[in-house]
Design an enzyme around this catalytic site. Structure first.
Site, PDB file in Angstrom:
ATOM      1  N   MET A   1      -4.525   2.626  -5.160  1.00 17.60           N
ATOM      2  CA  MET A   1      -3.285   3.273  -4.729  1.00 17.60           C
ATOM      3  C   MET A   1      -3.198   3.295  -3.205  1.00 17.60           C
ATOM      4  O   MET A   1      -2.134   3.039  -2.620  1.00 17.60           O
ATOM      5  CB  MET A   1      -3.231   4.700  -5.290  1.00 17.60           C
TER       6      MET A   1
ATOM      7  N   ILE B   1      -5.388   2.401  -8.714  1.00 16.04           N
ATOM      8  CA  ILE B   1      -6.144   3.598  -9.086  1.00 16.04           C
ATOM      9  C   ILE B   1      -7.094   3.947  -7.958  1.00 16.04           C
ATOM     10  O   ILE B   1      -7.890   3.102  -7.539  1.00 16.04           O
ATOM     11  CB  ILE B   1      -6.917   3.373 -10.399  1.00 16.04           C
ATOM     12  N   CYS B   2      -7.027   5.161  -7.462  1.00 20.16           N
ATOM     13  CA  CYS B   2      -7.897   5.615  -6.378  1.00 20.16           C
ATOM     14  C   CYS B   2      -7.714   4.704  -5.164  1.00 20.16           C
ATOM     15  O   CYS B   2      -6.659   4.674  -4.557  1.00 20.16           O
ATOM     16  CB  CYS B   2      -9.354   5.668  -6.862  1.00 20.16           C
ATOM     17  N   LEU B   3      -8.723   3.915  -4.825  1.00 25.00           N
ATOM     18  CA  LEU B   3      -8.593   2.998  -3.696  1.00 25.00           C
ATOM     19  C   LEU B   3      -7.405   2.062  -3.879  1.00 25.00           C
ATOM     20  O   LEU B   3      -6.716   1.721  -2.908  1.00 25.00           O
ATOM     21  CB  LEU B   3      -9.883   2.185  -3.542  1.00 25.00           C
TER      22      LEU B   3
END
Length: 391
Positions: free
Chosen positions: A374, A370-372
């Site tokens: 990914m 998620i976010c970072l």
């Protein structure tokens, strides 16, 4: 029969920050981002999930916002040269904010909500809360007794050796509230075990609150039992009676709540999820992720079992500096059924996250970034598979 619309929600945080956006997750937990981009306390995320409403940045008041608005008016000369003071200028700003936001619909329907729930954080007696308590005292007088219901939340501790439920902290906080001009109509008492009748009688006698208005929110198997617990104690009746809404409100329909609580209680199988993050020292830092996992697992008839792993403990340097933590982190990762790497800032722990992503890919373990997280999976794949540089 008419049924009340969803309540509007207005949490008040008495810190001087304008909002929670710049606060460390270790300091205050997760920063919840609203649809309008407002960065607020994680409590607003809970309100949106529980009530299925869409809140705005104006639904969260902080001391910083209030003082900023007053000082901006002072600089523009709106006070016409008067001496700007906490009373009446700060308290008036608080009341005006509450009154303006209370009428804004938050449930997708037209027209204002029928009830606005105001949550004042902090502890009674805190210096930073005083302007808000004074503003609420004035507001209670302004709107009238039939339009104001004060619920005081208090902890009922138990001494470990004696095992007695102690009411003194609640007695003192109620006395402090009364000295400040606010009289609680209901007491919401948090405790590990259900309150004894003798405890309720003592609270009623010394806090000047009817025994039927003393609510006990004791520990329950899961959070969906809380509305049922309050319904069984007729909390809705006490609140509606105080607000003079008994003749127009329908009984609470909690069939979905009951089903959700019973469904979770009946789950027997679980799934182990390795959460590899930067801020695991405070679990509230990832509250929305945890709630999303909970909801997804229930939909799959599973109970989530989250294993928290500090990303930095997976790194090679950790094997030298803290070998026990390093070994424990890798053992936990290898025993997990899936891996989740959430968001974060700066480069601390990034190498550990990359190692976790690599382990998951090479061992065909489900991975969610998620976010970072990914970005970490992309970096790991580019380095390990495409042989791209580490610069």
């Amino acid at each position: 029969m008419w049924k009340a619309q969803y309540s509007n929600i207005l949490p008040i945080d008495p810190y001087l920050n304008i909002d929670a956006g710049t606060m460390s997750p270790f300091e205050h937990g997760e920063v919840f981002v609203l649809d309008d981009g407002g960065e607020v306390d994680l409590d607003l995320g809970n309100y949106e999930r529980f009530l299925d409403v869409t809140l705005t940045r104006d639904n969260n008041i902080t001391t910083g916002k209030i003082y900023q608005s007053v000082l901006e008016k002072e600089r523009k000369g709106d006070y016409l040269g008067k001496t700007v003071q906490v009373v009446p200028h700060i308290t008036d700003a608080i009341k005006n904010w509450i009154e303006s936001v209370a009428v804004i619909p938050v449930d997708g329907k037209e027209g204002p909500a029928d009830v606005c729930v105001i949550e004042l954080g902090g502890t009674v007696g805190d210096i930073e809360s005083m302007p808000f308590i004074e503003a609420l005292r004035q507001l209670s007088f302004l709107v009238g007794r039939d339009n104001f219901c004060l619920v005081h939340v208090s902890l009922i501790p138990v001494l470990g050796v004696v095992g007695e439920q102690k009411t003194k902290p609640t007695q003192h906080s109620v006395r402090e509230l009364r000295a400040l001009g606010l009289m609680p109509h209901l007491l919401a008492c948090r405790s590990a075990q259900p309150l004894l009748e003798s405890t309720k009688e003592k609270l009623s006698q010394f806090c000047h609150v009817a025994a039927g208005n003393i609510l006990n929110i004791h520990d329950v198997p899961n959070i969906w039992h809380v509305p049922l617990l309050l319904r069984n104690q007729n909390a809705h009746y006490a609140i509606l009676k105080q607000l003079n809404l008994l003749n127009v409100a329908a009984p609470p329909d909690l069939q979905e709540w009951t089903k959700r609580a019973e469904t979770y209680d009946s789950l027997t199988n679980s799934v182990r999820i390795a959460m590899v993050g930067k801020y695991i020292g405070l679990k509230d830092s990832y509250l929305s992720v945890v709630k999303a996992l909970l909801h997804a697992c229930i939909a799959c008839s599973l109970k989530p079992s989250i294993d928290w792993i500090a990303a930095s403990d997976l790194e090679d340097e950790s094997a030298i500096l803290t070998p026990e933590a390093h070994a424990s982190a890798w053992e936990t990762l290898k025993n997990a059924g899936c891996v989740l790497v959430p968001g974060g800032f700066d480069d601390r722990g990034v190498r550990g996250m990359i190692l976790a992503a690599k382990y998951a890919r090479e061992n065909k373990i489900p991975y969610l970034g998620i976010c970072l997280g990914m970005q970490i999976s992309v970096i790991e794949f580019a380095r390990s598979v495409f042989g791209m540089g580490k610069g």
